[in-house]
Design a protein around this motif. Sequence first.
Motif, PDB file in Angstrom:
ATOM      1  N   SER A  51      19.347  56.609  31.088  1.00 19.49           N
ATOM      2  CA  SER A  51      20.516  55.811  30.731  1.00 19.49           C
ATOM      3  C   SER A  51      20.290  55.137  29.384  1.00 19.49           C
ATOM      4  O   SER A  51      19.181  54.709  29.062  1.00 19.49           O
ATOM      5  CB  SER A  51      20.785  54.741  31.793  1.00 19.49           C
ATOM      6  OG  SER A  51      21.799  53.835  31.362  1.00 19.49           O
ATOM      7  N   ASP A  84      25.260  56.227  35.949  1.00 20.23           N
ATOM      8  CA  ASP A  84      26.261  55.212  35.604  1.00 20.23           C
ATOM      9  C   ASP A  84      25.969  53.821  36.148  1.00 20.23           C
ATOM     10  O   ASP A  84      26.698  52.873  35.831  1.00 20.23           O
ATOM     11  CB  ASP A  84      27.651  55.662  36.056  1.00 20.23           C
ATOM     12  CG  ASP A  84      27.821  55.686  37.566  1.00 20.23           C
ATOM     13  OD1 ASP A  84      26.800  55.640  38.305  1.00 20.23           O
ATOM     14  OD2 ASP A  84      28.982  55.770  38.026  1.00 20.23           O
ATOM     15  N   TYR A  85      24.901  53.652  36.949  1.00 18.18           N
ATOM     16  CA  TYR A  85      24.696  52.340  37.560  1.00 18.18           C
ATOM     17  C   TYR A  85      24.130  51.305  36.585  1.00 18.18           C
ATOM     18  O   TYR A  85      24.083  50.116  36.898  1.00 18.18           O
ATOM     19  CB  TYR A  85      23.815  52.433  38.816  1.00 18.18           C
ATOM     20  CG  TYR A  85      22.507  53.178  38.677  1.00 18.18           C
ATOM     21  CD1 TYR A  85      21.374  52.586  38.130  1.00 18.18           C
ATOM     22  CD2 TYR A  85      22.403  54.494  39.122  1.00 18.18           C
ATOM     23  CE1 TYR A  85      20.182  53.278  38.020  1.00 18.18           C
ATOM     24  CE2 TYR A  85      21.214  55.200  39.016  1.00 18.18           C
ATOM     25  CZ  TYR A  85      20.098  54.581  38.474  1.00 18.18           C
ATOM     26  OH  TYR A  85      18.910  55.266  38.370  1.00 18.18           O
ATOM     27  N   TRP A  86      23.705  51.733  35.405  1.00 14.80           N
ATOM     28  CA  TRP A  86      23.302  50.784  34.365  1.00 14.80           C
ATOM     29  C   TRP A  86      24.509  50.233  33.603  1.00 14.80           C
ATOM     30  O   TRP A  86      24.389  49.237  32.875  1.00 14.80           O
ATOM     31  CB  TRP A  86      22.349  51.457  33.378  1.00 14.80           C
ATOM     32  CG  TRP A  86      20.913  51.493  33.802  1.00 14.80           C
ATOM     33  CD1 TRP A  86      20.276  52.490  34.479  1.00 14.80           C
ATOM     34  CD2 TRP A  86      19.921  50.488  33.573  1.00 14.80           C
ATOM     35  NE1 TRP A  86      18.949  52.175  34.685  1.00 14.80           N
ATOM     36  CE2 TRP A  86      18.712  50.947  34.137  1.00 14.80           C
ATOM     37  CE3 TRP A  86      19.944  49.244  32.943  1.00 14.80           C
ATOM     38  CZ2 TRP A  86      17.530  50.211  34.096  1.00 14.80           C
ATOM     39  CZ3 TRP A  86      18.768  48.499  32.884  1.00 14.80           C
ATOM     40  CH2 TRP A  86      17.578  48.980  33.461  1.00 14.80           C
ATOM     41  N   ASN A  87      25.663  50.867  33.738  1.00 13.61           N
ATOM     42  CA  ASN A  87      26.817  50.500  32.910  1.00 13.61           C
ATOM     43  C   ASN A  87      27.288  49.065  33.129  1.00 13.61           C
ATOM     44  O   ASN A  87      27.876  48.452  32.232  1.00 13.61           O
ATOM     45  CB  ASN A  87      27.985  51.453  33.174  1.00 13.61           C
ATOM     46  CG  ASN A  87      27.703  52.867  32.675  1.00 13.61           C
ATOM     47  OD1 ASN A  87      26.710  53.107  31.993  1.00 13.61           O
ATOM     48  ND2 ASN A  87      28.575  53.807  33.021  1.00 13.61           N
ATOM     49  N   ARG A  88      27.059  48.524  34.294  1.00 13.78           N
ATOM     50  CA  ARG A  88      27.532  47.168  34.596  1.00 13.78           C
ATOM     51  C   ARG A  88      26.675  46.079  33.952  1.00 13.78           C
ATOM     52  O   ARG A  88      26.987  44.888  34.064  1.00 13.78           O
ATOM     53  CB  ARG A  88      27.559  46.957  36.112  1.00 13.78           C
ATOM     54  CG  ARG A  88      26.203  47.029  36.782  1.00 13.78           C
ATOM     55  CD  ARG A  88      26.314  46.827  38.289  1.00 13.78           C
ATOM     56  NE  ARG A  88      25.020  46.862  38.957  1.00 13.78           N
ATOM     57  CZ  ARG A  88      24.421  47.951  39.398  1.00 13.78           C
ATOM     58  NH1 ARG A  88      25.017  49.137  39.234  1.00 13.78           N
ATOM     59  NH2 ARG A  88      23.254  47.894  39.999  1.00 13.78           N
ATOM     60  N   LEU A  89      25.606  46.473  33.272  1.00 12.79           N
ATOM     61  CA  LEU A  89      24.672  45.488  32.715  1.00 12.79           C
ATOM     62  C   LEU A  89      24.833  45.301  31.206  1.00 12.79           C
ATOM     63  O   LEU A  89      23.898  44.907  30.521  1.00 12.79           O
ATOM     64  CB  LEU A  89      23.234  45.894  33.042  1.00 12.79           C
ATOM     65  CG  LEU A  89      22.913  45.998  34.538  1.00 12.79           C
ATOM     66  CD1 LEU A  89      21.481  46.452  34.758  1.00 12.79           C
ATOM     67  CD2 LEU A  89      23.150  44.657  35.220  1.00 12.79           C
ATOM     68  N   TRP A  91      26.273  47.628  28.737  1.00 19.04           N
ATOM     69  CA  TRP A  91      26.554  48.765  27.869  1.00 19.04           C
ATOM     70  C   TRP A  91      26.947  49.965  28.703  1.00 19.04           C
ATOM     71  O   TRP A  91      26.241  50.340  29.635  1.00 19.04           O
ATOM     72  CB  TRP A  91      25.327  49.119  27.026  1.00 19.04           C
ATOM     73  CG  TRP A  91      25.530  50.344  26.169  1.00 19.04           C
ATOM     74  CD1 TRP A  91      24.999  51.584  26.367  1.00 19.04           C
ATOM     75  CD2 TRP A  91      26.336  50.452  25.003  1.00 19.04           C
ATOM     76  NE1 TRP A  91      25.422  52.465  25.395  1.00 19.04           N
ATOM     77  CE2 TRP A  91      26.253  51.788  24.530  1.00 19.04           C
ATOM     78  CE3 TRP A  91      27.143  49.538  24.296  1.00 19.04           C
ATOM     79  CZ2 TRP A  91      26.934  52.229  23.403  1.00 19.04           C
ATOM     80  CZ3 TRP A  91      27.825  49.974  23.158  1.00 19.04           C
ATOM     81  CH2 TRP A  91      27.702  51.316  22.733  1.00 19.04           C
ATOM     82  N   LYS A  92      28.091  50.595  28.356  1.00 17.46           N
ATOM     83  CA  LYS A  92      28.533  51.779  29.074  1.00 17.46           C
ATOM     84  C   LYS A  92      28.035  53.022  28.358  1.00 17.46           C
ATOM     85  O   LYS A  92      28.407  53.306  27.220  1.00 17.46           O
ATOM     86  CB  LYS A  92      30.057  51.812  29.175  1.00 17.46           C
ATOM     87  CG  LYS A  92      30.568  52.992  29.994  1.00 17.46           C
ATOM     88  CD  LYS A  92      32.081  52.960  30.154  1.00 17.46           C
ATOM     89  CE  LYS A  92      32.550  54.156  30.982  1.00 17.46           C
ATOM     90  NZ  LYS A  92      34.020  54.150  31.177  1.00 17.46           N
ATOM     91  N   SER A 101      24.662  60.114  39.118  1.00 17.24           N
ATOM     92  CA  SER A 101      24.014  59.113  39.978  1.00 17.24           C
ATOM     93  C   SER A 101      23.889  59.617  41.410  1.00 17.24           C
ATOM     94  O   SER A 101      22.876  59.383  42.077  1.00 17.24           O
ATOM     95  CB  SER A 101      24.808  57.803  39.948  1.00 17.24           C
ATOM     96  OG  SER A 101      24.854  57.259  38.651  1.00 17.24           O
TER      97      SER A 101
END
Length: 259
Positions: A51, A84-89, A91-92, A101
């Motif tokens: 990611s 995609d589970y890093w997107n909420r932190l 940066w998309k 995922s």
Amino acid sequence: MISKKLLIVGVFVALLFTISAFVQKDKTNENFKNIPIGNNGGFAVLELFTSEGCSSCPPADALMGQIKESSKDQPVYILAYHVDYWNRLGWKDRFSTPENSERQQQYSRLLGSQVYTPQLVINGRQQFVGSDRAAVENSIVKALSSTGGSIIDLKAQSDSKAISVAYKVSESNTQNKLLITLVEKKSSTNVARGENEGRHLEHWQIVHQQNQISLKSSSEGSSSFPLPKDFNINNWEIIGFIQNARTGQISGASKAIFQ
């Protein structure tokens, strides 16, 4: 005087990093150049879960690029799944998808492993940290030295709207699936937020779409992908591999020949 000393130290440190990069690249080339090509039909499918939002991922991405270059004459197939589970932190990741995922979750169940990035799975049976150079290289050498299995014949054509892939496999196990994957060979991103804020990240072998085909009724057929924007045959490739749905083991892999 202090600033001059600091400048000298900074230049020295930069030189050390440059030398280290060359040493690591040469080491990778040395590890692969003496591997016998296709003697037993051995192959290595490397699936990296990564990611742009993960600060630990760029070294694993870079390692995939080095392995791609140093093993280009070998049956080594690299696929980088951006999760995609890093997107909420903060940066998309523009390459991330829920499907990527979910594939990692499937491996978590099959291999009894945690879900983390960067995670690398080789031939569907072994997983470890994707930036662990020694583990990755040793596993590739072992996989290439093993006996091969299923034969996959892939042929790809593109028109103004789609990429079509014709496949034929030497396969009879009804629990196996053929996974045909559309891969972008290289791209990069300037990250504006998150853990990698301000960094220019380079990526290799980016998975854009993966079609899973049951082999229960037929061992040949066709599959297709929408044509990517600004598509160029030189920047994309099709990778296909056969995987047992129950065990996760990959029994064969191949790249498509564009016609």
